[in-house]
Design a protein around this motif. Structure first.
Motif, PDB file in Angstrom:
ATOM      1  N   ILE A 325     -42.605 -36.789 -19.874  1.00  0.00           N
ATOM      2  CA  ILE A 325     -42.527 -37.566 -21.126  1.00  0.00           C
ATOM      3  C   ILE A 325     -43.441 -36.957 -22.192  1.00  0.00           C
ATOM      4  O   ILE A 325     -43.149 -37.026 -23.386  1.00  0.00           O
ATOM      5  N   ARG A 326     -44.538 -36.310 -21.791  1.00  0.00           N
ATOM      6  CA  ARG A 326     -45.386 -35.633 -22.765  1.00  0.00           C
ATOM      7  C   ARG A 326     -44.634 -34.490 -23.434  1.00  0.00           C
ATOM      8  O   ARG A 326     -44.662 -34.334 -24.666  1.00  0.00           O
ATOM      9  N   SER A 327     -43.940 -33.673 -22.627  1.00  0.00           N
ATOM     10  CA  SER A 327     -43.151 -32.582 -23.190  1.00  0.00           C
ATOM     11  C   SER A 327     -42.024 -33.128 -24.065  1.00  0.00           C
ATOM     12  O   SER A 327     -41.699 -32.552 -25.110  1.00  0.00           O
ATOM     13  N   HIS A 328     -41.427 -34.226 -23.652  1.00  0.00           N
ATOM     14  CA  HIS A 328     -40.338 -34.839 -24.423  1.00  0.00           C
ATOM     15  C   HIS A 328     -40.829 -35.273 -25.805  1.00  0.00           C
ATOM     16  O   HIS A 328     -40.152 -35.036 -26.830  1.00  0.00           O
ATOM     17  N   LEU A 329     -41.984 -35.902 -25.884  1.00  0.00           N
ATOM     18  CA  LEU A 329     -42.520 -36.346 -27.163  1.00  0.00           C
ATOM     19  C   LEU A 329     -42.840 -35.164 -28.071  1.00  0.00           C
ATOM     20  O   LEU A 329     -42.610 -35.220 -29.288  1.00  0.00           O
ATOM     21  N   LYS A 330     -43.352 -34.095 -27.512  1.00  0.00           N
ATOM     22  CA  LYS A 330     -43.696 -32.927 -28.316  1.00  0.00           C
ATOM     23  C   LYS A 330     -42.448 -32.222 -28.840  1.00  0.00           C
ATOM     24  O   LYS A 330     -42.379 -31.829 -30.013  1.00  0.00           O
ATOM     25  N   ILE A 331     -41.447 -32.054 -27.961  1.00  0.00           N
ATOM     26  CA  ILE A 331     -40.285 -31.234 -28.314  1.00  0.00           C
ATOM     27  C   ILE A 331     -39.247 -32.035 -29.091  1.00  0.00           C
ATOM     28  O   ILE A 331     -38.769 -31.617 -30.150  1.00  0.00           O
ATOM     29  N   TRP A 344     -33.532 -16.242 -28.923  1.00  0.00           N
ATOM     30  CA  TRP A 344     -32.098 -16.133 -28.646  1.00  0.00           C
ATOM     31  C   TRP A 344     -31.364 -17.448 -28.910  1.00  0.00           C
ATOM     32  O   TRP A 344     -30.335 -17.469 -29.551  1.00  0.00           O
ATOM     33  N   CYS A 345     -31.895 -18.541 -28.417  1.00  0.00           N
ATOM     34  CA  CYS A 345     -31.197 -19.829 -28.540  1.00  0.00           C
ATOM     35  C   CYS A 345     -31.977 -20.858 -29.356  1.00  0.00           C
ATOM     36  O   CYS A 345     -31.530 -21.999 -29.509  1.00  0.00           O
ATOM     37  N   ASN A 346     -33.174 -20.471 -29.853  1.00  0.00           N
ATOM     38  CA  ASN A 346     -34.013 -21.345 -30.677  1.00  0.00           C
ATOM     39  C   ASN A 346     -34.475 -22.608 -29.957  1.00  0.00           C
ATOM     40  O   ASN A 346     -34.860 -23.586 -30.587  1.00  0.00           O
ATOM     41  N   LYS A 347     -34.434 -22.600 -28.636  1.00  0.00           N
ATOM     42  CA  LYS A 347     -34.924 -23.735 -27.868  1.00  0.00           C
ATOM     43  C   LYS A 347     -36.439 -23.796 -27.971  1.00  0.00           C
ATOM     44  O   LYS A 347     -37.121 -22.766 -27.993  1.00  0.00           O
ATOM     45  N   LYS A 348     -36.985 -25.018 -28.038  1.00  0.00           N
ATOM     46  CA  LYS A 348     -38.420 -25.204 -28.228  1.00  0.00           C
ATOM     47  C   LYS A 348     -39.119 -25.505 -26.898  1.00  0.00           C
ATOM     48  O   LYS A 348     -38.566 -26.192 -26.032  1.00  0.00           O
ATOM     49  N   SER A 353     -46.060 -20.330 -21.231  1.00  0.00           N
ATOM     50  CA  SER A 353     -45.579 -20.017 -19.880  1.00  0.00           C
ATOM     51  C   SER A 353     -44.156 -20.510 -19.659  1.00  0.00           C
ATOM     52  O   SER A 353     -43.349 -19.834 -19.003  1.00  0.00           O
ATOM     53  N   LYS A 354     -43.818 -21.673 -20.226  1.00  0.00           N
ATOM     54  CA  LYS A 354     -42.453 -22.190 -20.090  1.00  0.00           C
ATOM     55  C   LYS A 354     -41.459 -21.324 -20.859  1.00  0.00           C
ATOM     56  O   LYS A 354     -40.336 -21.091 -20.404  1.00  0.00           O
ATOM     57  N   LEU A 355     -41.874 -20.846 -22.037  1.00  0.00           N
ATOM     58  CA  LEU A 355     -41.006 -19.946 -22.799  1.00  0.00           C
ATOM     59  C   LEU A 355     -40.779 -18.646 -22.040  1.00  0.00           C
ATOM     60  O   LEU A 355     -39.648 -18.126 -22.004  1.00  0.00           O
ATOM     61  N   LYS A 356     -41.842 -18.118 -21.427  1.00  0.00           N
ATOM     62  CA  LYS A 356     -41.716 -16.874 -20.668  1.00  0.00           C
ATOM     63  C   LYS A 356     -40.750 -17.029 -19.493  1.00  0.00           C
ATOM     64  O   LYS A 356     -39.956 -16.130 -19.207  1.00  0.00           O
ATOM     65  N   MET A 357     -40.795 -18.180 -18.837  1.00  0.00           N
ATOM     66  CA  MET A 357     -39.866 -18.440 -17.723  1.00  0.00           C
ATOM     67  C   MET A 357     -38.441 -18.591 -18.234  1.00  0.00           C
ATOM     68  O   MET A 357     -37.485 -18.211 -17.560  1.00  0.00           O
ATOM     69  N   HIS A 358     -38.279 -19.137 -19.458  1.00  0.00           N
ATOM     70  CA  HIS A 358     -36.940 -19.345 -20.008  1.00  0.00           C
ATOM     71  C   HIS A 358     -36.308 -18.055 -20.493  1.00  0.00           C
ATOM     72  O   HIS A 358     -35.094 -17.869 -20.373  1.00  0.00           O
ATOM     73  N   VAL A 359     -37.107 -17.146 -21.042  1.00  0.00           N
ATOM     74  CA  VAL A 359     -36.573 -15.927 -21.657  1.00  0.00           C
ATOM     75  C   VAL A 359     -35.749 -15.096 -20.678  1.00  0.00           C
ATOM     76  O   VAL A 359     -34.769 -14.447 -21.064  1.00  0.00           O
ATOM     77  N   VAL A 360     -36.102 -15.113 -19.404  1.00  0.00           N
ATOM     78  CA  VAL A 360     -35.365 -14.296 -18.427  1.00  0.00           C
ATOM     79  C   VAL A 360     -33.922 -14.764 -18.282  1.00  0.00           C
ATOM     80  O   VAL A 360     -33.077 -14.022 -17.776  1.00  0.00           O
ATOM     81  N   VAL A 361     -33.607 -15.997 -18.717  1.00  0.00           N
ATOM     82  CA  VAL A 361     -32.220 -16.459 -18.709  1.00  0.00           C
ATOM     83  C   VAL A 361     -31.369 -15.584 -19.621  1.00  0.00           C
ATOM     84  O   VAL A 361     -30.198 -15.315 -19.349  1.00  0.00           O
TER      85      VAL A 361
END
Length: 458
Positions: A325-331, A344-348, A353-361
């Motif tokens: 819920i903390r991440s939900h409120l921020k994003i 690539w997809c402008n996802k926030k 570290s979460k962005l780095k894990m997502h980029v490999v997609v």
């Protein structure tokens, strides 16, 4: 026949016809009254053996056959030989056991170097009968006297540290009578379980349980962040938070129990869990960190552990964990200040570290290598799953039947298939499936004209 064989032959014949009953069991020569019965006891006192044993028991240990019709006496020379042979055999067993213990102890000590920091310049090993310890230093220490004084100081500090850790709890909660080791622990417990007052934040939906907690939240989250950490990109609203961050994430520390150096207090906290037995009280499983133990205890024995407990006050969306819920409120609601965007997809994301894990997609970079076969994988989780296929490790147990699995998803699939049944229901034909991908594949068939399940809504 030589003279020795003739003497032995005469002695044996006399024993067989009953003319002489005193004959040595081993050398077969006649003996006088100075004989030793095989049932006589002898006391052995050596550094490696302390016992009272009979000659007959020595025979059993030395694998000498037991024959009741043979002489039951020994001459003094043979008795001495048996005694020394028995002691020598026990000495061999003793040194084999001790060598094995020493080698195992040294190997465990050398394993401590795997967590050693790159800045270490000197290693000291403290070896005693109870345990082996390792002390590391970022400087070179010369002179036996200097090294000895330093080790004595550290060992004295370690004794005080262990003594404080073993002190009994003495602070009592007046509401539930639970005991705590510090006033801070009691205060956190009281705010969490007994304090019914709520303090809402005027800037966001956050509700604190005390004024102190609310003030800390406002300072951390809503005051302008003007102070930048010189060692990373983090920003803070005051010097106190910056110093706290530097102390926990950028200052090297040494474990006071095994003297291994770590680059930060965060890594030291994870390491300290290894000095304690972290076992689940319900299923007795062992865990390597307190964080994973707490996460397991919340779901242990509860198959419905994915029920939402934390709900957003703005959109009423539910989450299992508070971090969700903390991440939900921020994003989703814009309460995050420094957000990370995927190019690539402008996802926030609220963490790099979460962005780095997502980029490999998007990049599909295979940066994780298998040490067994050399295959490369996109994520660490995929590599971990693959390595378990090599090692045969199956760390996930079914709580109902005990069957073991390589991953938690495999275990969950097994539990739905064998014990719970399918729960994913199709909204069109009401068929049920175990996995989401099975349900999605089935639903697509309803909209595929080439499929038998195609449903024309016209």
């Amino acid at each position: 026949m030589n003279d020795i064989n003739l003497v032995v032959m005469k002695s044996v014949l006399k024993y067989l016809i009953g003319e002489n009953e005193l004959m040595c069991r081993l050398c077969l020569t006649s003996i006088n009254n100075q004989n030793v019965s095989i049932y006589d006891s002898v006391e052995i006192s050596r550094p490696y053996i302390q016992e009272i044993v009979t000659y007959n028991e020595m025979f059993e240990d030395l694998e000498v056959c037991q024959e009741p019709f043979l002489p039951q006496q020994l001459c003094k020379n043979c008795a001495t030989t048996i005694f020394n042979t028995y002691i020598f055999r026990r000495l061999i067993s003793y040194y084999h056991e001790k060598w094995s213990e020493i080698i195992t102890s040294v190997e465990k000590t050398m394993d401590l170097t795997k967590t050693m920091s790159d800045s270490v310049r000197t290693i000291y090993f403290l070896i005693n009968e109870k345990q082996n310890l390792m002390l590391t230093s970022r400087t070179y220490t010369k002179g036996k006297r200097n090294v000895s004084n330093k080790l004595k100081e550290l060992m004295a500090y370690r004794k005080r540290y262990v003594k404080v850790k073993k002190m009994p709890s003495h602070i009592v909660c007046h509401e539930c009578r639970m005991t705590f080791k510090s006033k801070i622990s009691l205060s956190k417990h009281f705010d969490k379980h007994h304090n019914k007052m709520k303090y809402p934040c005027s800037h966001c939906p956050k509700v604190a349980k005390s004024k102190t907690q609310l003030e800390g939240h406002i300072i951390r989250m809503h005051h302008p962040k003007k102070f930048k950490c010189p060692k990373c990109d983090k920003m803070f609203s005051n010097i106190k938070l910056l110093n706290y961050h530097d102390k926990n994430y950028h200052s090297a520390v040494i474990c006071k129990l095994c003297f291994i150096q770590f680059p930060s207090r965060i890594e030291l906290r994870s390491h300290m869990d290894k000095h304690e037995a972290l076992n689940c009280e319900k299923c007795y499983k062992t865990f390597h960190s307190r964080q994973t133990l707490k996460a397991h205890e919340k779901i242990c024995g509860n198959l419905q552990h994915k029920q939402s407990k934390f709900f957003c006050d703005l959109c009423n969306k539910g989450y299992v964990h508070k971090a969700g819920i903390r991440s939900h409120l921020k994003i989703d609601h814009g309460f995050g200040v420094n957000m990370y965007h995927c190019k690539w997809c402008n996802k926030k994301f609220d963490a790099a570290s979460k962005l780095k894990m997502h980029v490999v997609v998007h990049t599909r970079e295979r940066n994780f290598h298998c040490g067994h076969c050399g295959n490369k994988f996109v994520t660490q989780a995929a590599l971990t799953y693959h390595v378990r296929l090599h090692t045969g490790e199956r760390p996930f147990h079914c709580d109902i039947c005990g069957e073991q699995f390589v991953s938690a998803s495999r275990r969950m699939e097994h539990m739905h298939r064998k014990h719970i049944g399918p729960t994913k229901q199709c909204p069109i034909c009401h068929m049920k499936f175990i996995l989401n991908n099975q349900l999605n594949r089935h639903v697509r068939k309803h909209f595929n004209p080439q499929s038998k399940l195609f449903m024309n809504n016209k």
